[in-house]
Scaffold this motif. Structure first.
Motif, PDB file in Angstrom:
ATOM      1  N   GLY A   1       0.795  -1.223   0.000  1.00  0.00           N
ATOM      2  CA  GLY A   1       0.000   0.000   0.000  1.00  0.00           C
ATOM      3  C   GLY A   1       0.827   1.272   0.000  1.00  0.00           C
ATOM      4  O   GLY A   1       0.289   2.365   0.135  1.00  0.00           O
ATOM      5  N   ASN A   2       2.137   1.126  -0.115  1.00  0.00           N
ATOM      6  CA  ASN A   2       2.987   2.320  -0.159  1.00  0.00           C
ATOM      7  C   ASN A   2       2.873   2.996  -1.521  1.00  0.00           C
ATOM      8  O   ASN A   2       2.369   2.415  -2.475  1.00  0.00           O
ATOM      9  CB  ASN A   2       4.447   1.927   0.106  1.00  0.00           C
ATOM     10  N   LEU A   3       3.354   4.211  -1.596  1.00  0.00           N
ATOM     11  CA  LEU A   3       3.282   4.960  -2.841  1.00  0.00           C
ATOM     12  C   LEU A   3       4.671   5.306  -3.345  1.00  0.00           C
ATOM     13  O   LEU A   3       5.555   5.659  -2.569  1.00  0.00           O
ATOM     14  CB  LEU A   3       2.501   6.265  -2.638  1.00  0.00           C
ATOM     15  N   LYS A   4       4.834   5.194  -4.664  1.00  0.00           N
ATOM     16  CA  LYS A   4       6.022   5.711  -5.338  1.00  0.00           C
ATOM     17  C   LYS A   4       5.559   6.912  -6.153  1.00  0.00           C
ATOM     18  O   LYS A   4       4.428   6.943  -6.635  1.00  0.00           O
ATOM     19  CB  LYS A   4       6.610   4.684  -6.308  1.00  0.00           C
ATOM     20  N   PHE A   5       6.433   7.864  -6.320  1.00  0.00           N
ATOM     21  CA  PHE A   5       6.092   9.030  -7.111  1.00  0.00           C
ATOM     22  C   PHE A   5       6.893   8.990  -8.398  1.00  0.00           C
ATOM     23  O   PHE A   5       8.118   9.058  -8.379  1.00  0.00           O
ATOM     24  CB  PHE A   5       6.379  10.308  -6.316  1.00  0.00           C
ATOM     25  N   ARG A   6       6.189   8.834  -9.510  1.00  0.00           N
ATOM     26  CA  ARG A   6       6.837   8.710 -10.805  1.00  0.00           C
ATOM     27  C   ARG A   6       6.762  10.052 -11.527  1.00  0.00           C
ATOM     28  O   ARG A   6       5.681  10.547 -11.816  1.00  0.00           O
ATOM     29  CB  ARG A   6       6.149   7.625 -11.627  1.00  0.00           C
ATOM     30  N   ALA A   7       7.928  10.620 -11.793  1.00  0.00           N
ATOM     31  CA  ALA A   7       7.991  11.915 -12.463  1.00  0.00           C
ATOM     32  C   ALA A   7       7.812  11.718 -13.958  1.00  0.00           C
ATOM     33  O   ALA A   7       8.671  11.144 -14.621  1.00  0.00           O
ATOM     34  CB  ALA A   7       9.322  12.582 -12.169  1.00  0.00           C
ATOM     35  N   MET A   8       6.706  12.188 -14.491  1.00  0.00           N
ATOM     36  CA  MET A   8       6.454  12.066 -15.921  1.00  0.00           C
ATOM     37  C   MET A   8       7.084  13.238 -16.676  1.00  0.00           C
ATOM     38  O   MET A   8       7.571  13.089 -17.778  1.00  0.00           O
ATOM     39  CB  MET A   8       4.951  12.027 -16.201  1.00  0.00           C
ATOM     40  N   ARG A   9       7.049  14.410 -16.070  1.00  0.00           N
ATOM     41  CA  ARG A   9       7.660  15.584 -16.687  1.00  0.00           C
ATOM     42  C   ARG A   9       8.193  16.495 -15.581  1.00  0.00           C
ATOM     43  O   ARG A   9       7.459  16.870 -14.683  1.00  0.00           O
ATOM     44  CB  ARG A   9       6.621  16.333 -17.516  1.00  0.00           C
ATOM     45  N   LEU A  10       9.475  16.818 -15.672  1.00  0.00           N
ATOM     46  CA  LEU A  10      10.104  17.701 -14.698  1.00  0.00           C
ATOM     47  C   LEU A  10      10.822  18.831 -15.421  1.00  0.00           C
ATOM     48  O   LEU A  10      11.315  18.644 -16.533  1.00  0.00           O
ATOM     49  CB  LEU A  10      11.133  16.943 -13.849  1.00  0.00           C
ATOM     50  N   ASP A  11      10.885  19.982 -14.781  1.00  0.00           N
ATOM     51  CA  ASP A  11      11.661  21.077 -15.359  1.00  0.00           C
ATOM     52  C   ASP A  11      12.848  21.451 -14.476  1.00  0.00           C
ATOM     53  O   ASP A  11      13.745  22.155 -14.922  1.00  0.00           O
ATOM     54  CB  ASP A  11      10.782  22.298 -15.623  1.00  0.00           C
ATOM     55  N   THR A  12      12.869  20.962 -13.234  1.00  0.00           N
ATOM     56  CA  THR A  12      13.996  21.250 -12.342  1.00  0.00           C
ATOM     57  C   THR A  12      14.437  19.963 -11.657  1.00  0.00           C
ATOM     58  O   THR A  12      13.712  18.977 -11.627  1.00  0.00           O
ATOM     59  CB  THR A  12      13.628  22.276 -11.245  1.00  0.00           C
ATOM     60  N   GLY A  13      15.632  20.010 -11.075  1.00  0.00           N
ATOM     61  CA  GLY A  13      16.145  18.864 -10.346  1.00  0.00           C
ATOM     62  C   GLY A  13      17.241  19.296  -9.398  1.00  0.00           C
ATOM     63  O   GLY A  13      17.740  20.423  -9.473  1.00  0.00           O
ATOM     64  N   ASN A  14      17.622  18.419  -8.508  1.00  0.00           N
ATOM     65  CA  ASN A  14      18.673  18.680  -7.536  1.00  0.00           C
ATOM     66  C   ASN A  14      19.950  18.024  -8.054  1.00  0.00           C
ATOM     67  O   ASN A  14      20.024  16.807  -8.145  1.00  0.00           O
ATOM     68  CB  ASN A  14      18.260  18.082  -6.184  1.00  0.00           C
ATOM     69  N   PHE A  15      20.955  18.841  -8.412  1.00  0.00           N
ATOM     70  CA  PHE A  15      22.168  18.326  -9.027  1.00  0.00           C
ATOM     71  C   PHE A  15      23.376  18.647  -8.170  1.00  0.00           C
ATOM     72  O   PHE A  15      23.421  19.675  -7.507  1.00  0.00           O
ATOM     73  CB  PHE A  15      22.345  18.909 -10.433  1.00  0.00           C
ATOM     74  N   SER A  16      24.355  17.753  -8.212  1.00  0.00           N
ATOM     75  CA  SER A  16      25.533  17.888  -7.377  1.00  0.00           C
ATOM     76  C   SER A  16      26.777  18.063  -8.232  1.00  0.00           C
ATOM     77  O   SER A  16      26.939  17.407  -9.261  1.00  0.00           O
ATOM     78  CB  SER A  16      25.686  16.637  -6.508  1.00  0.00           C
ATOM     79  N   TRP A  17      27.662  18.941  -7.787  1.00  0.00           N
ATOM     80  CA  TRP A  17      28.979  19.124  -8.383  1.00  0.00           C
ATOM     81  C   TRP A  17      29.920  18.381  -7.454  1.00  0.00           C
ATOM     82  O   TRP A  17      30.363  18.904  -6.443  1.00  0.00           O
ATOM     83  CB  TRP A  17      29.296  20.606  -8.463  1.00  0.00           C
ATOM     84  N   GLY A  18      30.235  17.143  -7.808  1.00  0.00           N
ATOM     85  CA  GLY A  18      30.921  16.222  -6.904  1.00  0.00           C
ATOM     86  C   GLY A  18      32.278  16.686  -6.428  1.00  0.00           C
ATOM     87  O   GLY A  18      32.587  16.592  -5.245  1.00  0.00           O
ATOM     88  N   SER A  19      33.108  17.225  -7.317  1.00  0.00           N
ATOM     89  CA  SER A  19      34.465  17.600  -6.928  1.00  0.00           C
ATOM     90  C   SER A  19      34.484  18.804  -6.002  1.00  0.00           C
ATOM     91  O   SER A  19      35.412  18.977  -5.218  1.00  0.00           O
ATOM     92  CB  SER A  19      35.315  17.885  -8.164  1.00  0.00           C
ATOM     93  N   GLU A  20      33.459  19.648  -6.072  1.00  0.00           N
ATOM     94  CA  GLU A  20      33.396  20.838  -5.209  1.00  0.00           C
ATOM     95  C   GLU A  20      32.475  20.635  -4.011  1.00  0.00           C
ATOM     96  O   GLU A  20      32.336  21.531  -3.179  1.00  0.00           O
ATOM     97  CB  GLU A  20      32.919  22.053  -6.018  1.00  0.00           C
ATOM     98  N   VAL A  21      31.814  19.492  -3.933  1.00  0.00           N
ATOM     99  CA  VAL A  21      30.881  19.172  -2.851  1.00  0.00           C
ATOM    100  C   VAL A  21      29.839  20.284  -2.723  1.00  0.00           C
ATOM    101  O   VAL A  21      29.694  20.927  -1.688  1.00  0.00           O
ATOM    102  CB  VAL A  21      31.605  18.943  -1.508  1.00  0.00           C
ATOM    103  N   CYS A  22      29.131  20.523  -3.833  1.00  0.00           N
ATOM    104  CA  CYS A  22      28.130  21.584  -3.902  1.00  0.00           C
ATOM    105  C   CYS A  22      26.888  21.026  -4.580  1.00  0.00           C
ATOM    106  O   CYS A  22      26.987  20.459  -5.668  1.00  0.00           O
ATOM    107  CB  CYS A  22      28.710  22.764  -4.688  1.00  0.00           C
ATOM    108  N   THR A  23      25.735  21.178  -3.961  1.00  0.00           N
ATOM    109  CA  THR A  23      24.485  20.698  -4.538  1.00  0.00           C
ATOM    110  C   THR A  23      23.517  21.860  -4.644  1.00  0.00           C
ATOM    111  O   THR A  23      23.333  22.611  -3.678  1.00  0.00           O
ATOM    112  CB  THR A  23      23.868  19.596  -3.661  1.00  0.00           C
TER     113      THR A  23
END
Length: 129
Positions: free
Chosen positions: A12-34
């Motif tokens: 009975g749990n829910l998953k959220f499926r993104a059908m269309r997105l315009d933004t996201g959370n992105f990380s710059w790994g070498s600088e440790v910046c998200t």
């Protein structure tokens, strides 16, 4: 427009499926910046070219993003404007000298400058947007 479907799963749990997105959370790994930033385009998908053509955002898809939040962070963190053309760099250095910073911030930025390296490919990517 963001479109997210709820999918009922086992228990009975829910998953959220993104059908269309315009933004996201992105990380710059070498600088440790998200940062949360705008998704511009899907460039590559190893599993299927159809997913690139339809711009499907799936796991492990390679996307281009808006670099503005990362540029702003880099400028604040290191005190250097990134992604400028050669002619603009000189004007930016003069402008940086005019901005007032506390002694503490100046010392912190000078300390960070010692081991700062920016990949030339990244510099070029920042210039393009």
């Amino acid at each position: 427009v963001t479109r997210v479907h709820q999918v009922r799963t086992r228990g009975g749990n829910l998953k959220f499926r993104a059908m269309r997105l315009d933004t996201g959370n992105f990380s710059w790994g070498s600088e440790v910046c998200t940062r949360k930033t705008r998704i511009i385009d899907v460039v590559y998908n190893a599993s299927n070219n159809e997913l690139v053509r339809t711009k499907a955002l799936v796991k492990n898809a390679v996307v281009t993003i808006d670099a503005t939040p990362f540029k702003a962070w880099y400028e604040q963190h290191y005190g250097i404007k990134v992604g400028l053309k050669k002619a603009q760099k000189k004007a930016a250095l003069e402008e940086a000298a005019d901005t007032k910073l506390s002694n503490h911030v100046q010392r912190k930025q000078a300390e960070r400058q010692k081991d700062r390296t920016l990949d030339p490919a990244l510099e070029e990517a920042f210039t393009s947007g």
